[in-house]
Design an enzyme around this catalytic site. Structure first.
Site, PDB file in Angstrom:
ATOM      1  N   LYS A 116      51.303 -11.809   1.802  1.00 22.55           N
ATOM      2  CA  LYS A 116      50.321 -12.474   2.291  1.00 22.55           C
ATOM      3  C   LYS A 116      49.166 -12.791   1.075  1.00 22.55           C
ATOM      4  CE  LYS A 116      49.546  -9.907   6.540  1.00 22.55           C
ATOM      5  NZ  LYS A 116      49.611  -8.518   6.709  1.00 22.55           N
ATOM      6  N   GLU A 200      39.069  -8.294   3.731  1.00 26.19           N
ATOM      7  CA  GLU A 200      38.471  -9.244   4.417  1.00 26.19           C
ATOM      8  C   GLU A 200      37.267  -8.638   5.391  1.00 26.19           C
ATOM      9  OE1 GLU A 200      41.472 -10.670   6.964  1.00 26.19           O
ATOM     10  OE2 GLU A 200      42.768 -11.648   5.493  1.00 26.19           O
ATOM     11  N   HIS A 235      49.842  -4.691  18.420  1.00 25.06           N
ATOM     12  CA  HIS A 235      50.756  -6.132  17.719  1.00 25.06           C
ATOM     13  C   HIS A 235      51.763  -6.374  18.186  1.00 25.06           C
ATOM     14  CE1 HIS A 235      47.413  -4.938  15.007  1.00 25.06           C
ATOM     15  NE2 HIS A 235      47.775  -3.669  14.834  1.00 25.06           N
ATOM     16  N   ARG A 292      59.406 -19.617  11.737  1.00 24.57           N
ATOM     17  CA  ARG A 292      60.675 -19.496  12.705  1.00 24.57           C
ATOM     18  C   ARG A 292      60.128 -20.279  14.123  1.00 24.57           C
ATOM     19  NH1 ARG A 292      57.962 -14.439  12.611  1.00 24.57           N
ATOM     20  NH2 ARG A 292      57.201 -14.264  14.786  1.00 24.57           N
TER      21      ARG A 292
HETATM   22  C1  MV4 Z   1      42.153  -8.999  11.274  1.00 23.70           C
HETATM   23  C2  MV4 Z   1      41.363  -8.472  12.480  1.00 23.70           C
HETATM   24  C3  MV4 Z   1      39.963  -8.383  12.324  1.00 23.70           C
HETATM   25  N1  MV4 Z   1      39.577  -9.160  11.140  1.00 23.70           N
HETATM   26  N2  MV4 Z   1      41.556  -9.772  10.308  1.00 23.70           N
HETATM   27  C4  MV4 Z   1      46.569  -7.734  13.190  1.00 23.70           C
HETATM   28  C5  MV4 Z   1      47.942  -7.898  12.714  1.00 23.70           C
HETATM   29  C6  MV4 Z   1      47.674  -9.033  11.386  1.00 23.70           C
HETATM   30  N3  MV4 Z   1      48.320  -9.953  11.417  1.00 23.70           N
HETATM   31  C7  MV4 Z   1      46.198  -9.393  11.325  1.00 23.70           C
HETATM   32  N4  MV4 Z   1      45.376  -8.578  12.444  1.00 23.70           N
HETATM   33  C8  MV4 Z   1      44.121  -8.728  12.494  1.00 23.70           C
HETATM   34  N5  MV4 Z   1      43.737  -9.089  11.408  1.00 23.70           N
HETATM   35  C9  MV4 Z   1      40.287  -9.257  10.085  1.00 23.70           C
HETATM   36  N6  MV4 Z   1      39.561 -10.030   8.987  1.00 23.70           N
HETATM   37  C10 MV4 Z   1      42.086  -8.126  13.470  1.00 23.70           C
HETATM   38  C11 MV4 Z   1      43.496  -8.193  13.322  1.00 23.70           C
HETATM   39  C12 MV4 Z   1      43.997  -7.739  14.826  1.00 23.70           C
HETATM   40  C13 MV4 Z   1      44.720  -8.518  15.633  1.00 23.70           C
HETATM   41  C14 MV4 Z   1      44.941  -9.753  15.433  1.00 23.70           C
HETATM   42  C15 MV4 Z   1      45.779 -10.716  15.982  1.00 23.70           C
HETATM   43  C16 MV4 Z   1      46.227 -10.108  17.303  1.00 23.70           C
HETATM   44  C17 MV4 Z   1      46.037  -8.868  17.517  1.00 23.70           C
HETATM   45  C18 MV4 Z   1      45.308  -7.862  16.939  1.00 23.70           C
HETATM   46  C19 MV4 Z   1      44.908  -6.700  17.158  1.00 23.70           C
HETATM   47  C20 MV4 Z   1      44.336  -5.815  16.296  1.00 23.70           C
HETATM   48  C21 MV4 Z   1      43.728  -6.280  15.070  1.00 23.70           C
END
Ligand code: MV4
Length: 658
Positions: A116, A200, A235, A292
């Protein structure tokens, strides 16, 4: 173009790839595990090879065997689908070394997205927007604490090598920073073997909006618009749609161009998805890139009219992208739901078992079902328990939602628990209709999404009993008691009892057949009902409400499908005994068995034919009935008692005629 490819996957995605390959005249080699010997993807393929035992490690993850099969069978390319080996850098490298085309991006692009923080560094250099934060190499605690002050609170700690939301920690204020940092580092080292952390600013109500990109090997790259995948749980995506609701053309273009920039920055080729967090204020930030074809690619296909697997095959075989950016349509609205074998009422525990009954909505211009199973297939514990993807399209989002409700109504599965009812609640939810989407949707609407339904269980119970009654009548019609196999007589109202168990609670349904229908009683509730059965379709009119439901019986289980709820009843055949003239005085146990219900008390006056007591033996129930009108003097046994053949159960005195 290739003339033969190997599909290194199973289930719906393997079937999906085969479908397009066949349409292009390409032969398909399937691989399968011992659990999948009769699977749909094996049957669809032109040839298939066994990989090994059911566990993925022994089958679908066996890169060595898969390559060997590709070479042996003469497949020129391997489509990895999603999951399994699809983003495995080593496998892609081995394919290249063996001279087999990996249908995916270059190895270097997979590698670039593996970490990442490395991905963020690349994106920062390419001017792709990132959530403000720190993703550098200095992992010194006090340095990170200083950086945290710059980022501001709330902030999010993420494992640099993590994924799927694992190892993420929200820090709400400075005082908890060190404790949360240490906790995040421990989880990261345990989960991913590396404790590098990035920070972040935490967005509290973001949407997950992702862009489908495609690039070829001639420097062309385009975006096929966005998908909103905000509705997730733990997720795992549950609903995906395209385009994103309330998304302006300017936002689409800005995000699309950022995604193409991201793809170009890593020398991308083939299908990819750039995930963004879309904040309430309209700003968006790069999250990660998936190298993918994704599960939810069909919604993009529905709004663009393109076949993305075809695009993949074109690009992988060295041809240019079939369309330029300006030629890519955006038409109407598409929604996908993931139909899972799982129990939403039990923390979404994955369910396994045989799909004893499976009816899918008819596919047409508006409805698409991508699945890898057929009726009587087994959902095994070895793989992802997704049964199907249901995708609908219409001119507007509202109409697509209506289509989805209808399609979910037409989806009927028995044998395993599914999330169909939960999906119906989601798509019927007013907040979904209003497109109030964010990544906490399910959590936020928990109370309304999981509220128990009221009225239907009794209705389902009644319908299950009517089904059983009508099923055993040869004429299967409403008003012909003289044709029935039950020995009913003209001028005598015929009564049958059914004992149905739901969630370990036993219910008794008494149906009295009359000239023009039935009177159905459940406890004190009696209803006048007319009903007809045609195959598995039961039509009933209950108090002026005409309805049509599907009913299925598999062994002892009767399943009633009302809207998108499935009600399962366990049924024991009830046989009436001791009811006719010559049986007077025979209130003795007709066999060895167990008393399962005592329906009368000592001293009670009863009518002729009234059930006094019910016994069970060999999975059959026997109703002990009053031979005439009379009085119950005594009942000698209670529920649960074992009784021997011939013992006296009830002391009964017939009423003396006046
Ligand atoms: C975040 C966020 C809020 N703020 N980053 C969850 C999985 C990972 N791929 C990134 N994720 C998140 N990152 C910041 N700076 C909230 C999430 C997140 C989320 C993102 C996409 C889809 C569903 C989610 C569920 C919970 C938290």
């Amino acid at each position: 173009m290739f003339n033969k490819i190997l599909i290194a996957n199973r289930g719906e995605i393997a079937c999906r790839v085969i479908k397009t390959a066949h349409a292009m005249g390409i032969r398909c080699v399937a691989v399968y595990s011992e659990a999948d010997a009769n699977a749909r993807h094996v049957q669809m393929a032109d040839e298939a090879y066994l990989l090994g035992p059911a566990p993925s490690k022994a089958s679908y993850l066996r890169a060595d065997k898969i390559l060997e099969i590709a070479l042996k069978s003469g497949a020129q390319a391997i489509h990895p689908g999603y999951g399994f080996l699809s983003e495995n850098e080593d496998f892609a490298k081995q394919c290249a070394d063996a001279g087999v085309v990996f249908i995916g991006p270059p190895v270097s692009a997979i590698a670039a997205m593996g970490s990442k923080s490395a991905a963020k560094a690349i994106m920062q250099d390419a001017n792709v927007p990132l959530v403000p934060g720190y993703h550098g190499d200095n992992q010194d605690e006090s340095f990170l604490a200083e950086q945290a002050e710059q980022v501001g609170y709330p902030l999010l700690l993420k494992a640099a090598y993590g994924g799927g939301g694992k190892g993420m920690k929200v820090v709400w204020q400075q005082s908890e920073f060190l404790e949360q940092l240490q906790s995040a580092k421990r989880e990261a080292i345990n989960g991913f073997g590396n404790d590098k952390i990035l920070m972040e600013r935490y967005l509290t109500k973001p949407r997950h909006v992702e862009i489908q990109v495609f690039a070829d090997n001639f420097g062309n790259a385009v975006y096929l618009h966005e998908r909103d995948c905000s509705i997730q749980r733990r997720h795992q995506k549950v609903i995906e749609e395209a385009p994103a609701p309330n998304f302006s053309n300017e936002q689409r273009r800005a995000m699309g161009e950022a995604a193409v920039t991201a793809a170009k920055a890593i020398g991308y080729a083939g299908a990819g998805t750039v995930e963004f967090l879309f904040d309430e204020d309209g700003s968006f930030y790069f999250m990660e890139m998936n190298t993918r074809l994704q599960v939810e690619h069909p919604v993009t296909e529905m709004i663009t009219g393109q076949d993305l697997v075809k695009w993949q095959l074109l690009v992988a075989s060295g041809q240019p992208l079939p369309l330029t950016q300006a030629q890519i349509p955006l038409d109407g609205h598409a929604i996908e739901v993931r139909v899972y074998a799982e129990d939403p009422d039990n923390n979404f525990l994955p369910a396994t078992g045989k799909l004893t009954y499976l009816r899918q909505p008819d596919a047409n211009r508006h409805v698409r079902v991508d699945t890898g199973v057929v009726e009587n297939d087994e959902v095994s514990p070895f793989y992802d328990p997704m049964i199907a993807k249901l995708i609908v399209w219409d001119e507007s989002r509202d109409r697509a939602i209506a289509r989805m409700r209808r399609a979910l109504d037409d989806y009927r599965i028995a044998g395993v628990k599914t999330n169909l009812n939960f999906l119906t609640r989601l798509v019927e939810h007013p907040a979904f209709a209003a497109a109030e989407l964010d990544t906490h949707f399910i959590e936020h609407h928990q109370a309304t999404l999981f509220a128990p339904e009221q009225n239907e269980p009794t209705q389902a119970l009644i319908l299950a009993a009517l089904y059983l009654l009508l099923k055993r009548q040869p004429a299967q019609s409403v008003s012909t008691p003289w044709q029935s196999a039950l020995g009913w007589r003209i001028n005598e109202s015929a009564q049958v009892e059914f004992s149905l168990t739901q969630d370990e609670v036993n219910h008794r349904v008494v149906i009295t057949q009359q000239a023009n229908g039935f009177v159905v009683c459940v406890g004190d509730l009696c209803l006048q009902i007319s009903a007809q059965l045609q195959l598995d379709e039961l039509s009933a009119n209950i108090g002026g409400h005409q309805m049509r439901v599907r009913v299925n019986q598999a062994k002892d289980t009767v399943s009633v499908f009302i809207k998108q709820q499935r009600f399962d009843f366990e049924y024991k055949t009830t046989v009436e005994v001791a009811s006719t003239e010559d049986a007077a005085g025979s209130l003795k146990a007709p066999m060895n068995g167990t008393v399962v219900a005592v329906l009368v008390k000592a001293g009670q006056l009863v009518e002729a034919g009234q059930t006094l007591l019910v016994m069970e033996a060999m999975k059959m129930e026997y109703a002990i009935k009053a031979p005439t009108a009379g009085t119950v003097n005594a009942v000698f046994y209670a529920t649960g008692d074992l009784v021997k053949d011939g013992v006296e159960l009830v002391d009964f005195a017939a009423a003396t005629e006046a």
